[in-house]
Each structure stands twice: as C-alpha cells, then as structure tokens.
Design a protein around this motif. Structure first.
Motif: not given
Length: 114
Positions: A25-30
């Motif tokens: 949910p988060l890491g691939s977009t940070l």
C-alpha cells in the motif's frame, strides 16, 4: 508488532507483514525511503525482493567499497533512486549522514538502541 509461534518463523512472518502491510500500500509510492535492515540476512532478502519488484533502489552495507557507497548516496540524494537499503551495522560503524530521506522504515527490531 508481528505474532508468530516460534522463533524460527519470525523472519518469514516479519517479511510477510512488511510486504502486505507496508510495501504494497505505501512503499511502492514513497520517494526518499530509507530502509534499515537489522541483519545482513534481512538485507539480502530485501535486496532480492526489491530487484524482483523492479524497484528503483540502491543498497549499501558495512563492507561496501567507498566508491559504491558514494555512488549509492549520490543517487539517493539526487532522487535517481527512490529507496536506499542499508544495514544497521553500516549505520553503526560508518556513521555517515544519509541525506535525502523523507521516510525511514526499520525492518526488524534494532539490535543497538543508539
């Protein structure tokens, strides 16, 4: 917090939680994500995972050559790489300032409290 039945499965369970709860949910977009692996084994596992995912990342550990270390830090700071993967031992022994991190994620419980 991750529950597991035995110490032997702790590493596998931690990785599953990292992948499902944080990375998907988060890491691939940070941008500017600094991931600190508590052990070299976890470092290798995360490095393989990032390669398989096609993540733009650099990795450094305590035995990295100065040239590789400088290149990885430069690419991370100048946003050429979205993720910088380091070992806890690297941070402890080298004491470098890692610029460019917007978020820090500790993979596992730190072995040294400092």
């Amino acid at each position: 917090h991750t529950e597991c039945d035995s110490l032997a499965e702790q590493s596998d369970r931690l990785f599953e939680v990292f992948e499902s709860r944080y990375w998907k949910p988060l890491g691939s977009t940070l941008e500017g994500l600094l991931v600190v692996a508590s052990s070299y084994y976890n470092f290798l596992r995360l490095r393989r995972f990032f390669r398989e995912e096609g993540t733009s990342f650099s990795s450094i550990f305590e035995y990295s050559k100065i040239q590789d270390l400088s290149r990885a830090r430069f690419r991370f700071f100048h946003k050429e790489r979205r993720v910088l993967l380091v070992t806890e031992r690297f941070l402890w022994y080298r004491r470098y300032r890692l610029k460019g991190a917007n978020s820090v994620l500790f993979f596992g419980v730190p072995e040294t409290p400092e």
